[in-house]
Design an enzyme around this catalytic site. Structure first.
Site, PDB file in Angstrom:
ATOM      1  N   GLU A  82      -0.861  13.768 -16.035  1.00 52.67           N
ATOM      2  CA  GLU A  82      -2.324  13.895 -15.918  1.00 52.67           C
ATOM      3  C   GLU A  82      -3.018  13.380 -17.169  1.00 52.67           C
ATOM      4  OE1 GLU A  82      -3.940  14.598 -13.304  1.00 52.67           O
ATOM      5  OE2 GLU A  82      -2.602  15.722 -11.998  1.00 52.67           O
ATOM      6  N   ASP A 222       3.252   9.569  -4.845  1.00 52.50           N
ATOM      7  CA  ASP A 222       2.291   8.485  -4.576  1.00 52.50           C
ATOM      8  C   ASP A 222       2.210   7.378  -5.631  1.00 52.50           C
ATOM      9  OD1 ASP A 222       1.199  10.436  -6.239  1.00 52.50           O
ATOM     10  OD2 ASP A 222      -0.673  10.676  -5.143  1.00 52.50           O
ATOM     11  N   GLU A 315      -7.109  18.624   2.665  1.00 50.81           N
ATOM     12  CA  GLU A 315      -5.941  18.336   1.838  1.00 50.81           C
ATOM     13  C   GLU A 315      -4.694  18.094   2.685  1.00 50.81           C
ATOM     14  OE1 GLU A 315      -6.149  17.640  -1.146  1.00 50.81           O
ATOM     15  OE2 GLU A 315      -4.318  18.074  -2.224  1.00 50.81           O
ATOM     16  N   GLU A 336      -9.341   8.925  -2.614  1.00 46.01           N
ATOM     17  CA  GLU A 336      -8.406   7.969  -2.001  1.00 46.01           C
ATOM     18  C   GLU A 336      -8.975   7.210  -0.804  1.00 46.01           C
ATOM     19  OE1 GLU A 336      -7.574  10.932  -3.186  1.00 46.01           O
ATOM     20  OE2 GLU A 336      -6.101  10.438  -4.732  1.00 46.01           O
TER      21      GLU A 336
HETATM   22  C1  DMJ Z   1      -6.153  11.230  -9.236  1.00 40.51           C
HETATM   23  O1  DMJ Z   1      -6.046  11.974 -10.388  1.00 40.51           O
HETATM   24  C2  DMJ Z   1      -5.189  10.090  -9.239  1.00 40.51           C
HETATM   25  O2  DMJ Z   1      -5.580   9.191  -8.260  1.00 40.51           O
HETATM   26  C3  DMJ Z   1      -3.778  10.531  -8.995  1.00 40.51           C
HETATM   27  O3  DMJ Z   1      -2.867   9.470  -8.887  1.00 40.51           O
HETATM   28  C4  DMJ Z   1      -3.636  11.404  -7.777  1.00 40.51           C
HETATM   29  N1  DMJ Z   1      -4.888  11.774  -7.226  1.00 40.51           N
HETATM   30  C5  DMJ Z   1      -5.945  12.176  -8.065  1.00 40.51           C
HETATM   31  C6  DMJ Z   1      -7.231  12.306  -7.301  1.00 40.51           C
HETATM   32  O4  DMJ Z   1      -7.073  12.712  -6.005  1.00 40.51           O
END
Ligand code: DMJ
Length: 521
Positions: A82, A222, A315, A336
């Site tokens: 993060e 992801d 979600e 997204e």
């Molecule tokens: C973001 O912090 C980034 O896109 C991360 O890869 C996953 N998703 C969150 C937001 O949904």
């Protein structure tokens, strides 16, 4: 700025703030710092958005404030992933934008302060990589390094999505340690794939063993896929492309079911969970980057269908029961779907995507806008709000929606966006393949005036009257799903109606949104 600066995130309902850096990814809220007053997380995350939206004055003000006040010498245990995508990525991208002469920013007073901050932060990340496998711990204390009893558990995205930011930091500072650490971790992770080229979701960084064998394209995985592809685009190393290509084919083979993606066991490829999660909605955007527009388009439509059904995207949605997950009914202002919509519009110039963008903006204004900002939705069935505006709302959601309607920032520039929406330029000096004098050619113009004005087939929900070719006495048209079809108004309502495509003998199935899709079995 009014209610939360210089703290981490805004609480829009109470018009206050939360210093949440240590809470990111920390579901159990363990080891929270005592004397921590925030790191201006939302401001850092907003820097690139300010430039894209043309607000150079606020950008300059923010750069000056951060240069004079920000420090990472703080007793705070942070999530490496993060902090990397939000803080390191935010600072590096803003540094590049600040020094890019075409932006005419920070006249004379910018002396690489953001890069110095980024380098200081990057150095504080390095102890996390000191493991027998080279896979980094998920958590590191910015002042004291890795805690003695730190959990060795991390996720695939946690250790596989560091290469863009840490690679860029190495290129900018000429210190190879950041890129080498991230690359070593990525290679180790890739070596842990199964014979099917699948990975799990969680693993142990000390032993290099998988903990959770089931995985998909959503939470915990992801951005691993995203960074393989984007690392190839940014750095041009063939290796990244080879890894991405094998991984992408495995996803399409084992996770994809029509327009949806379920989860599967990495060892057997057998389906495990049939769920649509809102994080998965980034996938069509990634597919646009690799040119798989047809597949991107069909999945995107399903995500938008779910958005329309609830007003925002929940979600988790249980595909097998066609119902919401009992507890994960929230929508924390995630980007997204807007992100994929932006990419698909860039690739196709189909005005339908503009309509999707308008619909997203309208829903955000209707359900989440409050006097103090934009609030997350706690429950999409009641639209009850939660007192939190995540920093990615300004970094990504607003940015991608803005770029959908006004992409002037991209003209004559060649950027890729990190997983947190921070732009990084594709430079020949960073790239193994680009010639010295590289002229960007990835700008997508509409091919003709007529093309931009053409009414969208998808908006009319019928197949466009484009004759593809005539064969077997039947004229074929391109359907709304971009597949050859014999009927101009074809819309299916059951798998039976979709049947078999006689020209290719491939099975079609009917999507949730009522479109006929052609899927590779
Ligand atoms: C973001 O912090 C980034 O896109 C991360 O890869 C996953 N998703 C969150 C937001 O949904």
């Amino acid at each position: 700025m009014k209610h939360a600066f210089p703290h981490d995130e805004l609480k829009p309902l109470t018009k206050s703030f939360t210093d949440s850096l240590s809470e990111l990814g920390n579901l159990k809220l363990q080891h929270l710092p005592r004397n921590y007053n925030g790191s201006a997380l939302t401001l850092i995350e907003s820097l690139s958005s300010l430039v894209i939206m043309g607000n150079n004055t606020e950008f300059e003000r923010a750069v000056t404030w951060l240069s004079e006040n920000l420090t990472f010498n703080i007793d705070a245990r942070i999530n490496l992933f993060e902090c990397n995508i939000r803080v390191l990525g935010g600072l590096i991208s803003a540094h590049i934008l600040a020094t890019d002469s075409t932006n005419r920013l920070v006249q004379g007073c910018y002396k690489n302060q953001l890069l110095n901050l980024a380098e200081d932060l990057g150095r504080r990340f390095l102890p996390a990589f000191d493991t027998p496998t080279g896979l980094p711990y998920a958590w590191v204390n910015l002042k004291y390094g890795v805690m003695e009893d730190e959990t060795p558990e991390t996720s695939t995205s946690g250790c596989g999505s560091l290469i863009l930011e840490m690679g860029a930091l190495s290129r900018l500072t000429s210190d190879p340690r950041y890129e080498s650490a991230a690359l070593r971790a990525l290679r180790k992770l890739w070596s842990m794939r199964s014979s099917l080229n699948l990975l799990g979701t969680t693993l142990d960084v000390t032993t290099g063993e998988w903990i959770e064998y089931s995985s998909g394209i959503g939470a915990g995985v992801d951005s691993f896929y995203e960074y393989l592809c984007k690392a190839y685009i940014l750095f041009g190393k063939e290796d990244y492309w080879r890894m991405f290509h094998s991984a992408y084919l495995a996803v399409q083979k084992y996770f994809r079911h029509g327009p949806w993606y379920h989860e599967a066991d990495m060892r057997t490829g057998k389906a495990t969970y049939w769920q649509l999660t809102s994080l998965q909605a980034f996938w069509p955007g990634l597919q646009v980057l690799v040119g798989d527009i047809g597949a991107a388009n069909s999945s995107h439509r399903e995500f938008f269908y779910v958005w329309k059904k609830f007003g925002v995207i929940p979600e988790r949605y249980l595909l097998d029961h066609q119902m919401l997950h009992p507890t994960e009914k929230y929508y924390p202002l995630r980007p997204e779907l807007a992100e994929s919509t932006f990419y698909l519009y860039q690739a196709t110039k189909d005005p339908w995507y503009i309509q999707v963008g308008e619909s997203i903006v309208n829903s955000l204004n209707l359900y989440t806008k409050v006097k103090g900002g934009f609030a997350s939705v706690r429950d999409v069935t009641t639209m009850q709000l939660e007192d939190h505006q995540h920093s990615f709302f300004l970094a990504e959601t607003c940015k991608y929606l803005y770029l959908l309607f006004d992409d002037s920032f991209l003209v004559d520039r060649n950027y890729i966006f990190t997983t947190e929406g921070h732009p990084l330029p594709i430079l020949s000096s960073w790239h193994e393949r680009l010639p010295e004098a590289y002229i960007p050619t990835n700008w997508t113009y509409a091919k003709s005036e007529q093309q931009t004005r053409r009414a969208s087939a998808m908006s009319r929900q019928v197949c466009p009257a484009i004759a593809l070719r005539s064969g077997y006495g039947v004229q074929q048209v391109e359907s709304a799903c971009h597949i050859p079809d014999s009927r101009a108004d074809h819309r299916c309502f059951s798998d039976e109606e979709c049947g078999i495509d006689s020209s290719t003998c491939r099975r079609r199935s009917c999507s949730m949104a009522g479109y006929c899709g052609l899927w590779i079995q």
